[in-house]
Design a protein around this motif. Structure first.
Motif, PDB file in Angstrom:
ATOM      1  N   ILE A  29      28.047  13.537   1.487  1.00  0.00           N
ATOM      2  CA  ILE A  29      27.604  12.890   2.728  1.00  0.00           C
ATOM      3  C   ILE A  29      28.774  12.255   3.485  1.00  0.00           C
ATOM      4  O   ILE A  29      28.568  11.609   4.502  1.00  0.00           O
ATOM      5  N   GLN A  30      29.962  12.457   2.961  1.00  0.00           N
ATOM      6  CA  GLN A  30      31.203  12.019   3.612  1.00  0.00           C
ATOM      7  C   GLN A  30      31.265  10.504   3.822  1.00  0.00           C
ATOM      8  O   GLN A  30      31.473  10.014   4.932  1.00  0.00           O
ATOM      9  N   PHE A  58      21.024  16.423   4.006  1.00  0.00           N
ATOM     10  CA  PHE A  58      19.910  16.960   3.222  1.00  0.00           C
ATOM     11  C   PHE A  58      18.652  16.989   4.080  1.00  0.00           C
ATOM     12  O   PHE A  58      17.882  16.029   4.103  1.00  0.00           O
ATOM     13  N   PRO A  59      18.421  18.085   4.816  1.00  0.00           N
ATOM     14  CA  PRO A  59      17.281  18.138   5.734  1.00  0.00           C
ATOM     15  C   PRO A  59      15.919  18.012   5.041  1.00  0.00           C
ATOM     16  O   PRO A  59      14.934  17.678   5.682  1.00  0.00           O
ATOM     17  N   GLU A  60      15.863  18.248   3.727  1.00  0.00           N
ATOM     18  CA  GLU A  60      14.602  18.104   3.000  1.00  0.00           C
ATOM     19  C   GLU A  60      14.201  16.635   2.853  1.00  0.00           C
ATOM     20  O   GLU A  60      13.057  16.325   2.559  1.00  0.00           O
ATOM     21  N   PRO A  74      10.792  15.828  -3.540  1.00  0.00           N
ATOM     22  CA  PRO A  74      10.969  16.860  -2.534  1.00  0.00           C
ATOM     23  C   PRO A  74       9.634  17.198  -1.885  1.00  0.00           C
ATOM     24  O   PRO A  74       8.594  16.980  -2.488  1.00  0.00           O
ATOM     25  N   PRO A  75       9.678  17.712  -0.644  1.00  0.00           N
ATOM     26  CA  PRO A  75       8.430  18.030   0.033  1.00  0.00           C
ATOM     27  C   PRO A  75       7.632  19.054  -0.780  1.00  0.00           C
ATOM     28  O   PRO A  75       8.197  19.957  -1.353  1.00  0.00           O
ATOM     29  N   PRO A  99      16.851  24.140  -4.004  1.00  0.00           N
ATOM     30  CA  PRO A  99      18.087  23.627  -3.413  1.00  0.00           C
ATOM     31  C   PRO A  99      18.897  24.750  -2.780  1.00  0.00           C
ATOM     32  O   PRO A  99      18.834  25.895  -3.220  1.00  0.00           O
ATOM     33  N   LYS A 100      19.679  24.415  -1.766  1.00  0.00           N
ATOM     34  CA  LYS A 100      20.459  25.408  -1.026  1.00  0.00           C
ATOM     35  C   LYS A 100      21.365  26.214  -1.936  1.00  0.00           C
ATOM     36  O   LYS A 100      21.540  27.399  -1.751  1.00  0.00           O
ATOM     37  N   LYS A 101      21.955  25.572  -2.964  1.00  0.00           N
ATOM     38  CA  LYS A 101      22.881  26.305  -3.812  1.00  0.00           C
ATOM     39  C   LYS A 101      22.165  27.390  -4.607  1.00  0.00           C
ATOM     40  O   LYS A 101      22.759  28.373  -4.982  1.00  0.00           O
TER      41      LYS A 101
END
Length: 127
Positions: A29-30, A58-60, A74-75, A99-101
């Motif tokens: 998240i920098q 994290f758009p979720e 998570p949704p 997850p995206k990965k």
């Protein structure tokens, strides 16, 4: 006002879902690594910038859930199984967010699916 202890639990839930350490979460998240440490320990409260970086990365993660704990993470999307008159009523299945990965690996083919039942039995399905 955001309850710091509850907010910390939600941050830890996000890190657990994405399998991230506090260090890797901060990098993702920098923000500075000490920021995560101070928030988790309760020393500091999260800034608006900090919260927005989580939601943008994290758009979720829903903002309302992150701040208030209301909603789901998570949704969960419910998928109903069609019912057959001769078959017993089917339960509602919960679809987990991938997850995206893991999504990037979806080009792979499924070889076997195993379904475990609460009575200790299972079914195996091969492609």
């Amino acid at each position: 006002m955001v309850n710091s202890e509850d907010f910390t639990k939600r941050i830890e839930k996000i890190m657990g879902f994405y399998e991230l350490s506090a260090t890797s979460f901060a990098d993702k998240i920098q923000v500075g690594r000490s920021s995560i440490s101070h928030i988790i320990s309760g020393r500091n409260k999260p800034s608006l910038d900090f919260v927005m970086k989580i939601v943008q990365t994290f758009p979720e993660v829903e903002l309302y859930w992150l701040l208030n704990g209301k909603g789901n993470f998570p949704p969960v999307e419910e998928q109903k199984i069609s019912k057959n008159e001769n078959a017993p009523s089917a339960p509602i299945l919960e679809e987990k967010v991938i997850p995206k990965k893991i999504k990037s690996q979806q080009h792979k083919e499924i070889e076997k699916v195993i379904v475990f039942y609460t009575d200790g039995t299972f079914d195996a399905y091969h492609s």
